[in-house]
Every structure is written in C-alpha cells, then in structure tokens.
Design an enzyme around this catalytic site. Structure first.
Site, short mmCIF file in Angstrom:
data_model
loop_
_atom_site.label_atom_id
_atom_site.label_comp_id
_atom_site.label_asym_id
_atom_site.label_seq_id
_atom_site.Cartn_x
_atom_site.Cartn_y
_atom_site.Cartn_z
N GLN A 1 -53.01 10.54 27.89
CA GLN A 1 -52.31 11.35 28.88
C GLN A 1 -53.27 11.74 30.00
OE1 GLN A 1 -51.14 15.59 28.38
NE2 GLN A 1 -49.03 14.84 28.41
N TYR B 1 -48.67 22.13 35.27
CA TYR B 1 -49.89 21.57 35.83
C TYR B 1 -49.61 20.93 37.20
CZ TYR B 1 -51.98 22.65 31.35
OH TYR B 1 -52.44 23.32 30.24
N ARG C 1 -44.16 12.44 31.46
CA ARG C 1 -43.75 13.66 30.76
C ARG C 1 -43.30 14.72 31.77
NH1 ARG C 1 -46.89 17.73 26.52
NH2 ARG C 1 -45.21 17.78 25.00
N GLY D 1 -45.42 17.67 16.99
CA GLY D 1 -46.66 18.33 17.39
C GLY D 1 -47.29 19.13 16.28
N ARG D 2 -46.82 20.37 16.12
CA ARG D 2 -47.41 21.23 15.09
C ARG D 2 -47.22 20.64 13.70
NH1 ARG D 2 -44.33 26.47 16.17
NH2 ARG D 2 -42.88 24.97 17.10
#
Length: 399
Positions: free
Chosen positions: A106, A177, A229, A321-322
C-alpha cells in the site's frame, strides 16, 4: 451458487488467489527512523504469510514530505520514498510471499497527517492551509509543483514495489490521508485545477491512479495487481467532506482506469450502511463496478462464520484486520477445514502465537488503543504494557 471462502479468484489482469480472504494493510508500529523495516516488522509479516490469499502490507509514504504519520516516541511508519528503502521492501515482499500467496504494497502520502514530520520540526504539507483544531502543528498549502512531484512519487513508489517483487500495489485514498484530503470539500479549499468543484477535487486522486497505471503498464508483469482503497464517505457531524454518492462518482472514474479491485475502508463493519440508507456501502459500491473489478470490504470479521456471510452477501473478497492480528493463521485454518479452531480473542497464550511487534502490544494495551478499534479481550494482556510516549494521546485516524 453463493461465493465460497475457498474459491479461487482471478483479477482483471490475470493474477489468481486461492481464497477470498485478504490481510488488509495495518500499521505495525515497527519501523526504524526514516522508514526502514526492523526485525520485528519481518517477524510480524512472516507470521502472516498464510493469513489469506491476498496479503497487503501496511502503508508506505511515497514522498519525503508524506510522512511519517506516526508521532515522536512511537516506532515509525515505513517509507518507500527513496531507493535506499529497496532492501526493506524486498524483505517484506519475501516474508509475505514465502508460502505462495500474493503480496501487495500500500502506497500513500500523509498530507496533513504527517505528525512525525512535524515532530522533527519540518513543515507539513496539505491541499489547503487550514488551521485544524485537532492538529497541534500548522500546515502549508502545497504548490502546483509540489503536487505534480507527489503524483510522480506515487509512480516511483510503484516502480520500487515492482522491482522488490511485490505482486501489486494499493493506492491509499482512504482514512483522511493525502489523497482523501484532496477529494474532501472539508480539507480542500483550493481554487485552481486541484480543487473547487467535485470534478476538480477528483483531479488529484485520478492523476495518481493514471501515473501508477502508466508505470505498471511499462514495467510490471501483465498480471500485476493495482487496487484503490477509499473511505466511502467523510461525514463528521456538520463537517461533510463528501457523501457516499460523491465517492461513487469518483470510483466510477477510477473503474474506467481498469484497476483490479476497489477496497472499502469501513469503521463499523462489512455490513455497515450510510445513515438513513436501506443498503450497505458494499452493495452501493458493488453496483457501480464492472464485472472485472473486484470489491474488497474490511471490517469486523473475527470468525469463519462472519467471513462467510461477508462473501456470500456483500463482497468478492473479505479483508480480515483485527481477526488476523489475533490469529495469523486465519486463512490457512479455513483452507484446511479447521475454521472452528480460529482464535477469536487475544489471551496471554494466544499473544505468543500472534507475533505482535512491541509497538502493537503497546498500542492495544493502552487505554483507548491509540484511537484504533479495540482488540477483543485486550484487558487480559495489559500486564505486558511497557508504557506510552509522554504527551501522546492517540492517532486522529486509523489506517
């Protein structure tokens, strides 16, 4: 027949993965100064080489001005803005690919979120010079030349990822971002070709996509994967950066560039919906994709059952993810028909198998988890917390 978790999936340009499970990009809190990998970084990724068929390494900043987006006292975000980072990214690619799965890198620019840069006394660049109440440092508006250079930096980063042996890149247009800041009416107040109308706010994201695609077409294998994304909306009370309908307008243009996938970053789970809507974000975005662009959705998966529900009803691939932080063998256990043995929460015993970096351990055993979504049962491992940097209160946004 509904999608099965163990289906093979072939992307637009020919790359094939052996299941529908994705390791999403997650900050490992493990970089050395100036964005180089540490031994902890490689141990973390080596442990997750079988987490899914598609493995996406954490965000790397493409320009010297683009990061780090980690504060002083916390292990740094990783970088890809210089050829000196080649050995670092080669190590990550090798660690992720060692069991035959596809590795994606990424790439991003932090824009206003480059808090580590601010901590070093350097100026922080953003689309517009806004006095943000949630930042402890000022930001300067980028010049046109700086914007053009950053776009080229995304292309240079893609070339480095190709040369390092990655199977693809993901353009990070989410989580507040730099790319998202250009798309957001809240953070982009420009009056030139890079801001103003919706179409002008789309100019920077699309220019980045075009540059990455140009480099990939020239230098990469034909089956090299390119994904994008996006956070499907930016709404914080009365501050509206963009709605999901505006995000759809952007993605319709991105899809015309023939990317391999679109990746939705969802805070409240894979089935979450826009406020007042009767369908999920995944459903709204799925309907605007062509039949060759895959959809990846992330959020709230800790078990085989929830992963199955996601791919049967919402998406082509599910990013865990987690769930992969807790159990790095998440994907392999499903492949092996042992999904019932997936660990759903962290414990002192599971922590040994989870291979966390010291920075991750610190983050998830600190009150508030640095502003990141909490790990189930994290209170059971709080005794291992070694403390937090003085004056650090958390990240404004999760990666």
């Amino acid at each position: 027949m509904p999608n099965q978790l163990t289906d093979s999936v072939t992307f637009r340009h020919g790359a094939t993965v052996h299941n529908r499970i994705v390791l999403p990009p997650m900050l490992t809190f493990s970089g050395l100064e100036d964005g180089y990998v540490s031994e902890d970084t490689i141990k973390y990724y080596s442990a997750r080489s079988q987490a899914g068929g598609l493995l996406i390494a954490e965000y790397h900043y493409v320009s010297e001005t683009g990061g780090p987006c980690t504060p002083a006292g916390v292990p740094e975000q990783l970088g890809i803005y210089d050829d000196a980072h080649m050995d670092s990214i080669k190590e990550i690619a090798a660690a992720l690919k060692k069991d035959g799965n596809k590795a994606i890198l990424q790439i991003h620019h932090g824009g206003r979120e480059a808090m580590g840069r601010a901590a070093k006394g350097k100026e922080v660049l953003a689309p517009s010079a806004i006095d943000y109440s949630f930042l402890s440092y000022p930001v300067r508006e980028m010049t046109n030349t700086e914007i053009e250079d950053i776009i080229k930096d995304f292309g240079r980063a893609a070339k480095r990822a190709i040369d390092a042996g990655f199977d693809g890149v993901e353009i990070h247009g989410a989580n507040h971002y730099g790319i998202q800041q250009f798309f957001s009416a809240f953070s982009n107040r420009r009056h030139d070709k890079w801001g103003g109308s919706l179409e002008k706010r789309m100019a920077f994201p699309l220019a980045v996509v075009d540059e990455v695609k140009r480099v990939v077409t020239e230098y990469a294998p034909k089956d090299f994967i390119v994904g994008y994304r996006i956070s499907p909306e930016e709404i914080h009370g009365d501050n509206i950066g963009y709605t999901y309908k505006e995000a759809q307008a952007l993605i319709k243009e991105v899809v015309k560039r023939e990317l391999d996938y679109i990746h939705l970053s969802l805070w409240e789970g894979y089935a979450s919906k826009p406020q007042g809507a009767d369908r999920s974000f995944a459903e709204y975005f799925k309907e605007i994709l062509d039949d060759k662009t895959k959809l990846i959705v992330v959020g709230g998966v800790f078990s085989e059952e929830s992963a199955r529900d996601a791919v049967e009803n919402y998406t082509d691939l599910i990013a865990v993810g987690r769930g992969t932080l807790v159990d790095p063998q998440f994907g392999k256990k499903i492949d092996d028909g042992k999904g019932d043995t997936i660990a759903h929460e962290i414990t002192p015993e599971q922590l040994k198998k989870a291979v966390w970096t010291p920075g991750l351990l610190q983050a998830f055993t600190t009150e508030g988890s640095y502003g990141l979504p909490p790990i189930p049962n994290a209170e059971s491992i709080k005794q291992f917390n070694t403390g937090i940097p003085e004056g650090f209160t958390g990240f404004s946004n999760a990666n």
